[in-house]
Write a protein that holds these residues in place. Structure first.
Motif, short mmCIF file in Angstrom:
data_model
loop_
_atom_site.label_atom_id
_atom_site.label_comp_id
_atom_site.label_asym_id
_atom_site.label_seq_id
_atom_site.Cartn_x
_atom_site.Cartn_y
_atom_site.Cartn_z
N UNK A 92 64.97 37.94 27.26
CA UNK A 92 63.83 38.79 27.56
C UNK A 92 62.49 38.14 27.17
N UNK A 93 62.52 36.86 26.81
CA UNK A 93 61.29 36.16 26.44
C UNK A 93 60.85 36.39 25.02
N UNK A 94 61.63 37.14 24.24
CA UNK A 94 61.31 37.38 22.83
C UNK A 94 62.10 36.40 21.96
N UNK A 95 61.77 36.35 20.67
CA UNK A 95 62.47 35.46 19.75
C UNK A 95 63.65 36.21 19.13
N UNK A 96 64.84 35.82 19.55
CA UNK A 96 66.05 36.46 19.03
C UNK A 96 66.50 35.76 17.74
N UNK A 97 67.48 36.38 17.05
CA UNK A 97 67.97 35.74 15.84
C UNK A 97 68.99 36.55 15.05
N UNK A 98 69.35 37.75 15.53
CA UNK A 98 70.37 38.55 14.83
C UNK A 98 71.31 39.15 15.87
N UNK A 99 71.73 38.30 16.79
CA UNK A 99 72.35 38.80 18.03
C UNK A 99 73.84 39.11 17.86
N UNK A 100 74.23 40.22 18.48
CA UNK A 100 75.62 40.67 18.46
C UNK A 100 76.06 40.79 19.92
N UNK A 101 77.12 40.08 20.27
CA UNK A 101 77.58 40.03 21.66
C UNK A 101 79.05 40.44 21.76
N UNK A 102 79.39 40.96 22.93
CA UNK A 102 80.77 41.00 23.37
C UNK A 102 80.87 39.97 24.49
N UNK A 103 81.80 39.02 24.34
CA UNK A 103 82.01 38.00 25.36
C UNK A 103 83.43 38.12 25.89
N UNK A 104 83.56 38.21 27.21
CA UNK A 104 84.91 38.35 27.78
C UNK A 104 85.56 36.99 28.02
N UNK A 105 86.73 37.02 28.62
CA UNK A 105 87.50 35.79 28.81
C UNK A 105 86.79 34.77 29.70
N UNK A 106 85.93 35.25 30.58
CA UNK A 106 85.18 34.36 31.47
C UNK A 106 83.82 33.97 30.89
N UNK A 107 83.62 34.31 29.63
CA UNK A 107 82.37 34.03 28.92
C UNK A 107 81.16 34.72 29.54
N UNK A 108 81.39 35.94 29.99
CA UNK A 108 80.27 36.83 30.34
C UNK A 108 79.85 37.54 29.06
N UNK A 109 78.56 37.51 28.77
CA UNK A 109 78.05 38.04 27.50
C UNK A 109 77.32 39.36 27.71
N UNK A 110 77.61 40.30 26.82
CA UNK A 110 76.83 41.54 26.74
C UNK A 110 76.22 41.63 25.35
N UNK A 111 74.90 41.73 25.30
CA UNK A 111 74.20 41.86 24.02
C UNK A 111 74.27 43.31 23.57
#
Length: 697
Positions: A414-433
């Protein structure tokens, strides 16, 4: 006799290899040893299949091989002396010596001399960052540090890395057995080597030259990289003198060229495994084996801006470069280019099918990637997704994972500075923040990263805005009314409150800077929003009077970790800003916004009540581990994910990662982190390349 006290004696199992190779195959004529014609005795050894020096490409002796020389700090050769003995004498006299080692220059001085260490700090412009130490032998190491069998084995291994060890207090010689082992005049390591750090980086002599030096001395030496600030390590004689003459009194050099510069690797033992913190000599370019295969395609990932490495994937092997360092000047960019050229030559890589780079538009290497490196396809990858992918790659995980990527800085989608990110990543490496800290203004951008007190003021400001609602400082020491935002002079109101309640900053920050920070928070001028976990560590470190100005990356967080009270189980009650009353229905809520302002308020209250800072630090670290556990349990309940991935520079923190692993494993989670590549940004290139690889398969 030909090799007695010769500084370049080695066989096929020791000495230089990758640092002297110009091209494959690994034959003498393709190395920097080609300039040294073997004498008849060395040639006979080299040609004899029954000799241990058979086809040892660096084979040489004092008659025909490289020679040691000593110069003053202007590069003038000192004649009619024994270079080694003279250098050792100067080390004993408190002098600082630049030593040409296997992969570049090291800077050495007496680690027990306060004067020598302080002078090195001043001349190297390195006020507080810990130095690495080299000890004579394992007996000496055990006198100074707590060690286990794995750490001792690692120190003595062929890789010979710097190993992170926990200090112990020494009181000098205590029995005759120690005297019999040759441990004489044991002295305390200077406090200026690492100050209040509980750990020090330790190595044993790993080259003939190091062994010869320690043959003459019985005290530990600082053995730090021969560079200025974060520049690449110097590796050529003339360049070392030019760059390091203001630091070193003398230079112990030789006439064998280094073709590829390599710094020392840094490793620690965690969970009874090697965990690499800096991947260089002894580890690179050995590949990480992957279960996926690219067949005839090649992926190149150029890594991050800090602690840079690059990664090439061919077939099912990820070839990660040695530590290059921070890409912040022309020297580091030149180092990157030369290293990449060398790797492509050595591994016969003519064509790049996919080039992967960081999403940050201002990353200095992106211009190189877009304009100079030819590739059929080019894609950008988000920083924190690459962190998680690096763990998935080296552990060959093929299931959905919950990933925590916590660090200081990374450009977000989103153009912001991230740094405490929590993701769910599926088997195909699709990421949901699915989570992060609350968004805050980073006032003034990078200047606040270098000045943790500015982030403390920022957190204090957000806490102050919320304070009446939360009954913060219930005695209302500030005397300020409840309707703060309604007052046009909000900056002046906050200034009065801040000066009255935080007198510890009286000599640290001026009124006008405080007012400027408030203006930037309120207007967003010259600032950006961030969810950085590293900045939260900075703020807590500052309010606990530990670090107000950072002299190296991660200093505030390290100082905060070092005071944490061991075996303390306390933690702060935490909450999420968007939680439902029971937080059970994840599918409707899909976000965990950790309320770090509420956490900071609780810390300020404990400070105000006089609670021990050691317990506050422990409680802060414990809370972060409890947050990870809480989110992991909720995600498992709703999405049946049982695999948790931890990556990012925050997880270099020994206290935090040990606590987090213990909590998660006790609850039955499978926990993964980086071991084969650094958990910090040194592992980013593997994650980038792996995501690129998945993009092609």
């Amino acid at each position: 006799k030909r090799r007695f006290n010769y500084a370049f004696t080695n066989c096929t199992n020791c000495g230089p290899r990758f640092t002297i190779i110009k091209k494959l195959p690994y034959d003498r004529q393709n190395t920097t040893m080609a300039d040294f014609l073997m004498c008849p005795e060395c040639r006979q050894e080299y040609d004899n299949p029954q000799d241990r020096r058979f086809h040892a490409q660096p084979n040489a002796c004092i008659k025909c091989g490289p020679q040691l020389q000593l110069t003053d700090n202007e590069g003038r050769l000192l004649k009619n002396i024994d270079p080694l003995k003279y250098a050792v004498r100067q080390l004993k006299n408190g002098k600082i010596i630049g030593i040409k080692s296997l992969g570049g220059f090291q800077i050495a001085c007496d680690a027990t001399s306060d004067n020598a260490v302080q002078r090195l700090r001043k001349s190297k412009n390195r006020p507080y960052k810990p130095f690495a130490l080299m000890f004579k032998n394992m007996d000496h190491v055990k006198m100074y540090f707590k060690t286990n069998s794995q750490e001792r084995e690692l120190l003595s291994s062929q890789k010979a890395p710097i190993v992170l060890l926990k200090k112990k207090k020494i009181s000098g010689l205590t029995n005759e057995k120690e005297i019999e082992r040759g441990i004489f005049n044991l002295k305390q390591v200077s406090k200026y080597v690492s100050f209040n750090n509980k750990y020090e980086g330790v190595m044993l002599p790993y080259s003939p030259l190091h062994h010869l030096i320690f043959k003459e001395i019985n005290f530990p030496l600082i053995m730090t990289s021969g560079n200025i600030s974060e520049e690449p390590i110097a590796y050529e004689n003339d360049d070392a003198v030019k760059k390091l003459k203001s630091i070193c009194d003398f230079f112990l050099i030789n006439n064998r060229d280094i073709y590829s510069r390599f710094d020392d690797s840094v490793v620690k033992i965690f969970k009874k495994r090697e965990m690499i913190l800096r991947r260089a000599r002894g580890y690179a370019p050995y590949p990480v084996k992957l279960e996926l295969e690219l067949k005839n395609k090649t992926v190149l990932a150029i890594g991050s801006e800090e602690k840079n490495t690059f990664c090439l994937i061919r077939k099912n092997y990820a070839i990660i470069s040695q530590h290059i360092g921070d890409i912040d000047n022309e020297y580091s960019i030149d180092f990157f280019k030369s290293a990449l050229k060398n790797y492509r030559s050595l591994f016969n890589i003519d064509k790049i099918d996919l080039l992967v780079f960081d999403k940050h538009p201002a990353f200095r290497l992106n211009s190189l990637a877009l304009n100079e490196i030819k590739s059929e396809n080019k894609i950008s990858i988000q920083h924190h997704k690459a962190h998680i992918a690096s763990v998935i790659a080296e552990n060959n995980i093929k299931r959905k994972v919950l990933g925590f990527a916590w660090d200081g800085t990374g450009y977000g989608d989103d153009g912001k500075i991230w740094g405490s990110e929590i993701f769910v990543a599926d088997e195909k490496l699709n990421f949901e923040r699915i989570g992060h800290l609350t968004e805050k203004i980073l006032p003034g951008g990078e200047v606040t990263i270098r000045k943790p007190y500015r982030m403390a003021i920022t957190y204090i400001y957000y806490s102050w805005i919320r304070s009446d609602k939360n009954n913060f400082l219930s005695d209302n020491k500030s005397g300020i009314g409840v309707n703060k935002k309604a007052d046009a002079g909000i900056g002046n109101l906050f200034l009065k409150y801040f000066r009255k309640n935080f007198s510890c900053y009286a000599k640290i920050v001026e009124d006008r800077e405080i007012l400027s920070i408030v203006f930037q928070i309120e207007s967003g001028f010259n600032s950006i929003k961030t969810t950085s976990m590293g900045r939260l560590f900075d703020a807590v470190s500052s309010v606990l009077k530990l670090t107000n100005t950072a002299t190296f990356e991660g200093e505030a967080a390290i100082n905060l970790e070092m005071i944490a009270k061991e075996n303390c189980k306390d933690f702060y009650n935490f909450k999420y800003t968007n939680e439902n009353p029971d937080m059970d229905n994840y599918k409707k809520n899909r976000k965990f916004i950790v309320d770090d302002i509420d956490l900071f308020l609780k810390i300020l209250k404990d400070i105000s009540s006089g609670k021990d800072f050691e317990k506050i630090s422990a409680g802060f670290h414990n809370t972060l581990s409890e947050i990870i556990l809480d989110i992991s349990k909720k995600i498992r309940e709703n999405l049946t994910i049982n695999d948790v991935v931890l990556s990012g520079g925050v997880f270099q923190n020994n206290y935090l990662i040990e606590k987090t692993f213990k909590l998660l494993e006790n609850e039955g989670f499978n926990v993964y982190t980086n071991f084969k590549v650094p958990v910090n940004d040194g592992g980013i290139s593997l994650g980038q390349a792996y995501l690129g690889m998945k993009n092609m398969t």
